[in-house]
Design an enzyme around this catalytic site. Sequence first.
Site, mmCIF file in Angstrom:
data_model
loop_
_atom_site.group_PDB
_atom_site.id
_atom_site.type_symbol
_atom_site.label_atom_id
_atom_site.label_comp_id
_atom_site.label_asym_id
_atom_site.label_seq_id
_atom_site.Cartn_x
_atom_site.Cartn_y
_atom_site.Cartn_z
ATOM 1 C CG ASP A 108 64.224 3.284 87.461
ATOM 2 O OD1 ASP A 108 63.063 2.909 87.219
ATOM 3 O OD2 ASP A 108 65.110 3.333 86.603
ATOM 4 C CG ASN A 115 73.368 6.658 79.479
ATOM 5 O OD1 ASN A 115 72.714 5.636 79.660
ATOM 6 N ND2 ASN A 115 73.292 7.697 80.301
ATOM 7 C CG HIS A 148 70.585 4.372 81.950
ATOM 8 N ND1 HIS A 148 70.164 5.681 81.923
ATOM 9 C CD2 HIS A 148 69.539 3.664 81.438
ATOM 10 C CE1 HIS A 148 68.941 5.741 81.436
ATOM 11 N NE2 HIS A 148 68.541 4.537 81.132
ATOM 12 C CD GLU A 158 71.896 8.088 83.971
ATOM 13 O OE1 GLU A 158 72.171 7.275 83.073
ATOM 14 O OE2 GLU A 158 71.128 9.058 83.788
HETATM 15 P P1 PGA Z 1 63.308 3.154 77.035
HETATM 16 O O1 PGA Z 1 64.243 3.309 78.288
HETATM 17 O O2 PGA Z 1 62.731 1.790 77.086
HETATM 18 O O3 PGA Z 1 62.287 4.220 77.175
HETATM 19 O O4 PGA Z 1 64.183 3.339 75.828
HETATM 20 C C1 PGA Z 1 65.087 2.267 78.633
HETATM 21 C C2 PGA Z 1 66.008 2.704 79.748
HETATM 22 O O5 PGA Z 1 66.345 3.902 79.779
HETATM 23 O O6 PGA Z 1 66.393 1.870 80.561
#
Ligand code: PGA
Length: 251
Positions: free
Chosen positions: A67, A136, A138, A143
């Site tokens: 992404d 959450n 995702h 999302e």
């Molecule tokens: P993070 O993000 O490793 O910074 O916790 C993971 C994600 O949002 O996929």
Amino acid sequence: MKVICVENEAAVGKEAARLISAMIRLKPDCNLGLATGTTPMTTYNELVRMYKEEGLDFSKVSTFNLDEYIGLDADHPQSYAYFMDEHLLSKVNIKKENTHIPNGKTLRVDRTCSAYDKKIEDRGGLDLQLLGIGRNGHIGFNEPGDKFVAETHQINLTDDTIEANSRFFECEEDVPRTAITTGMRSIMHAGRIVLIATGESKADAVHAMLYGEIIPQVPASLLQLHPEITVIVDRAALAGSSLADSLFSAE
Ligand code: PGA
């Protein structure tokens, strides 16, 4: 689904890098799907160490990132293109032309998204996809929503994601509100998936992914249907799951 629980963040990175390096050694021209965020940093540090000390060879490897924020240039310090260069791509012998990240500055988002999917498909799909997981649930920037989206697409980031990612920006207002994310198809079609999660803040999402219903409100729950997925977590990220209870009580 295989779950590996290790002591801490550093051990998660070592284990994930071990699986990725095995793929590179077995298939030197493999296509890796890569992730950004705090969690993969220890994995990338370990891969860089393997390159420097053990000769792990990236010269034929191709990478496709999950992404990118819409609106950020590749040289913006918070762009995922910048992150990947800083943490992995500029530190190993990968060819620049073999690295792919959605273009966050595109003027034609739809065209950029379909071209990204086509590029992955034309290269034969991903051999291994590395994933983090959001609080959450995702994966990439897929999302929680009403349906799983198959294709690479533009997404409005949820308030929770904006708040979680604001730690990288000066203030929450600076976090882009939209992003391009690969969809569930290229993720689910990957030959292998390695999902990493660390820390207490991920425990609910990890539990829902492992044991919850398969629903688009928890995008990671779809991974239950993947035949070759390894989930690598530290103890905190597994806390409260029945798996953790049985693992830790056995000590
Ligand atoms: P993070 O993000 O490793 O910074 O916790 C993971 C994600 O949002 O996929």
